[in-house]
Design a protein around this motif. Structure first.
Motif, short mmCIF file in Angstrom:
data_model
loop_
_atom_site.label_atom_id
_atom_site.label_comp_id
_atom_site.label_asym_id
_atom_site.label_seq_id
_atom_site.Cartn_x
_atom_site.Cartn_y
_atom_site.Cartn_z
N UNK A 22 1.88 -9.81 8.53
CA UNK A 22 3.11 -9.12 8.90
C UNK A 22 3.30 -7.92 7.97
N UNK A 23 4.05 -6.91 8.46
CA UNK A 23 4.21 -5.72 7.63
C UNK A 23 5.56 -5.05 7.87
N UNK A 24 5.96 -4.28 6.88
CA UNK A 24 7.09 -3.35 7.02
C UNK A 24 6.65 -2.05 6.38
N UNK A 25 6.84 -0.94 7.12
CA UNK A 25 6.45 0.39 6.64
C UNK A 25 7.67 1.28 6.57
N UNK A 73 4.53 17.09 2.01
CA UNK A 73 4.05 15.75 1.70
C UNK A 73 4.93 14.69 2.35
N UNK A 74 4.30 13.73 2.99
CA UNK A 74 5.00 12.58 3.55
C UNK A 74 4.42 11.33 2.88
N UNK A 75 5.31 10.51 2.35
CA UNK A 75 4.90 9.28 1.69
C UNK A 75 5.19 8.09 2.61
N UNK A 76 4.33 7.09 2.53
CA UNK A 76 4.50 5.88 3.33
C UNK A 76 4.25 4.66 2.44
N UNK A 77 5.18 3.72 2.46
CA UNK A 77 5.00 2.45 1.76
C UNK A 77 4.84 1.36 2.81
N UNK A 78 3.77 0.57 2.70
CA UNK A 78 3.48 -0.49 3.67
C UNK A 78 3.35 -1.81 2.92
N UNK A 93 6.12 -13.36 7.09
CA UNK A 93 7.12 -12.78 7.99
C UNK A 93 7.39 -11.32 7.62
N UNK A 94 8.01 -10.59 8.55
CA UNK A 94 8.46 -9.23 8.29
C UNK A 94 9.51 -9.23 7.18
N UNK A 95 10.40 -10.21 7.22
CA UNK A 95 11.46 -10.30 6.21
C UNK A 95 10.86 -10.46 4.81
N UNK A 96 9.82 -11.26 4.71
CA UNK A 96 9.17 -11.43 3.40
C UNK A 96 8.42 -10.18 2.98
N UNK A 97 7.88 -9.44 3.94
CA UNK A 97 7.25 -8.17 3.60
C UNK A 97 8.27 -7.22 2.99
N UNK A 98 9.47 -7.19 3.57
CA UNK A 98 10.55 -6.36 3.03
C UNK A 98 10.91 -6.80 1.61
N UNK A 108 0.84 -1.18 0.00
CA UNK A 108 0.00 0.00 0.00
C UNK A 108 0.88 1.24 0.00
N UNK A 109 0.52 2.24 -0.80
CA UNK A 109 1.33 3.45 -0.97
C UNK A 109 0.47 4.64 -0.57
N UNK A 110 0.90 5.36 0.49
CA UNK A 110 0.16 6.50 1.02
C UNK A 110 0.89 7.80 0.69
N UNK A 111 0.10 8.85 0.49
CA UNK A 111 0.65 10.20 0.33
C UNK A 111 -0.19 11.14 1.18
N UNK A 112 0.44 11.77 2.17
CA UNK A 112 -0.25 12.69 3.07
C UNK A 112 0.30 14.09 2.87
#
Length: 593
Positions: free
Chosen positions: A223-226, A266-271, A277-282, A167-171
């Motif tokens: 699991x997630x990595x942001x 603007x702050x962007x966030x990639x989740x 696993x967290x490693x697989x999320x990365x 998921x890609x956020x832009x605030x």
């Protein structure tokens, strides 16, 4: 009258077939230039009112991520987390269901705010309570692969897009020394309730963690990595173990990331998500979204949707009809969802991690809703996915002892009636799809319909399910009859004559319910007596002989043996007379329908 092209339905089918001759083909170069802009006809608001329960937000076809807003309201009309009547947003979560009758998921909610807020849902009557913000529908923009809105309370513009697993956020924040992004691992949608959660700060731009929960699916793990485009100035963790009314301990976790922001910064966030696993999320993020090009990601998401929508060229001069058609086609591709990582690792129904699988694993099999039309459509316009879909279902059978009924997040919910997974697998076998073991497929079909659970043992004992033995007896028998016929047809194709005769006989179980005097399907008890009193309009939800219907609907549920059904009426004329009356009769289903 709307039509498929100048030469009618046959021309439309030929377009579908031609589109499928190059499954999974590239859309680069000249081919991409030939694609029509069909995403312009998709209206994601269709189905957000009344009892539609559809997802609104950013995703790509069959993706793990469905990134979109969640209202603070709860209840049946918020099964997807969103309803057109609601003007509140309490966060943007990364997983949603669409069109279902039960709410779940809503995992990993991110909410940008300004200032200190209470880490709770909030109350509609108090605009300063909780984390939520009101929004004006005029600021909301939604199209395939993209969502945008302005949060009035915090004066923040939000834009969202997605890849399959990210998921890609832009605030866009106002000027503030107290801008925050809240990660909410507590709140889900519908039946979902968190059991454990963790957020770990890896450095000033990266956090990671997991969320475990129970709900419709009893044992969910994600699991997630942001990764954040701007370093945070502070990281605050609020994690508490609380005891429920049942004495169970659950871990409630919020994280707050604090920033100084300039006006319109603007702050962007990639989740990135992973079921493993967290490693697989990365790894998923590195593969699908290594950079920060937000506009390119929107364009890629639109292209992914456009490629799939172009598999059907629906020609009509009526743009309203075209909008309805392509929105419906769009909704068929929200699920099933890929439930594995880019290297094919997945979390199985056996609660084990399976590494480097030979197939793409899927979840969200809403099969009672989809086996009649959506899955047969997939065999026509998505043949390249069928091997993985069937391989997933057969693997589920190995891991849980039967084909899926209503499968979600590596969990069997057993929701609704019948054996719809049997019909889907049988359809693929009979259409001669390759890439899976057809002998095992037959064993999976046979095993699934020969279990004693969910009333199936009564089918073998009585030839039907008596209402004094099992609730929803008519609905279950008639659905099981369709599945039994499906097994019979596969047995016939594979030369298994005895099995064919046995399952063909079971598939005629619907005949026990036909009342030749009233010409309706009626519940029967174990002594062969019809249920009294009888009202063909009346229905008590999940508590009588039918499932979400009445005798007026269920009398016709014999798609596998239309000639046999006509025979029960005595003549084709009598059958047609009754069928015609279906469209003109009116009656009250009752307050409990």
């Amino acid at each position: 009258m709307n039509k498929f092209g100048k030469t009618g339905l046959l021309a439309a089918i030929s377009v579908i077939v031609i589109s499928c001759n190059n499954p999974g083909g590239s859309t680069s170069g000249s081919e991409s230039q030939e694609l029509k802009n069909l995403t312009q006809y998709v209206d994601p608001y269709i189905g957000t009112g009344d009892h539609g329960h559809v997802f609104v937000g950013a995703n790509v076809p069959f993706g793990l991520v469905q990134l979109g807003p969640v209202n603070i309201s709860q209840g049946w009309d918020w099964c997807s987390g969103y309803h057109i009547s609601d003007s509140t947003i309490m966060g943007f979560s990364h997983m949603h269901l669409s069109g279902t009758g039960i709410g779940d998921l809503g995992d990993l909610s991110f909410m940008p705010v300004v200032g200190d807020v209470k880490l709770e849902r909030g109350r509609p009557e108090d605009k300063e309570s909780g984390m939520y913000s009101l929004f004006d529908r005029l600021t909301e923009k939604v199209r395939p692969g993209y969502y945008a809105v302005h949060l009035d309370r915090h004066d923040i513009d939000v834009e969202l897009t997605a890849t399959k697993r990210v998921g890609f956020h832009k605030y866009r924040f106002p000027e503030s020394s107290d801008a925050r992004i809240i990660i909410d691992l507590v709140h889900g949608i519908g039946w979902d309730a968190v059991t454990d959660g963790q957020v770990v700060q890896e450095n000033d731009t990266v956090v990671s963690g997991y969320r475990y929960s129970q709900g419709w699916a009893n044992d969910q793990k994600i699991y997630f990595k942001a990764v954040f485009s701007k370093p945070m100035k502070d990281f605050r963790l609020d994690s508490q173990v609380r005891e429920t009314k049942n004495g169970e301990e659950r871990k409630y976790t919020f994280a707050q990331l604090l920033f100084d922001t300039k006006a319109n910064e603007e702050i962007y966030v990639k989740v990135a998500l992973s079921p493993v696993s967290v490693e697989n999320a990365e790894m998923n993020m590195a593969s699908e979204l290594p950079g920060w090009d937000f506009e390119r990601t929107i364009t890629d998401a639109d292209a992914a949707w456009n490629k799939e929508l172009n598999k059907i060229d629906f020609q009509t001069g009526d743009n309203k009809t075209k909008r309805i058609f392509y929105t419906a086609l769009y909704h068929t591709m929200v699920a099933p969802s890929e439930f594995c990582d880019v290297n094919k690792d997945y979390y199985g129904t056996d609660k084990q991690i399976h590494r480097n699988a030979s197939f793409t694993n899927y979840t969200t099999f809403s099969l009672w809703d989809t086996y009649r039309a959506a899955h047969p459509l997939m065999t026509i316009i998505h043949p390249e996915k069928m091997t993985d879909i069937i391989h997933t279902m057969l693997t589920i059978c190995k891991e849980q002892g039967k084909l899926p009924v209503w499968h979600l997040m590596a969990n069997e919910t057993d929701c609704m009636v019948g054996n719809p997974g049997v019909c889907v697998v049988a359809d693929a076998v009979l259409k001669d799809f390759k890439g899976f073991d057809k002998n095992y497929a037959y064993e999976a079909l046979k095993t699934s319909v020969m279990l004693d659970e969910r009333g199936q043992k009564w089918m073998r004992e009585y030839g039907y399910i008596p209402f004094d033995k099992e609730n929803e007896s008519v609905a279950k028998t008639m659905e099981y009859a369709i599945a039994d016929w499906s097994v019979a047809e596969v047995a016939k194709a594979m030369g298994k004559a005895d099995d064919y005769a046995y399952f063909k006989q079971l598939s005629e179980g619907y005949k026990h319910y036909f009342d030749p005097e009233l010409r309706f399907m009626r519940g029967k008890d174990s002594e062969g007596k019809f249920r009294e009193p009888f009202n063909p309009f009346h229905s008590v939800h999940r508590e009588n002989d039918y499932t979400e219907g009445t005798a007026w609907q269920y009398t016709w549920l014999v798609p596998h043996d239309v000639e046999g059904l006509i025979g029960l009426f005595g003549s084709k004329e009598a059958f047609l007379e009754k069928l015609d009356s279906l469209f003109i009769v009116s009656g009250d289903m009752g307050a409990e329908a």
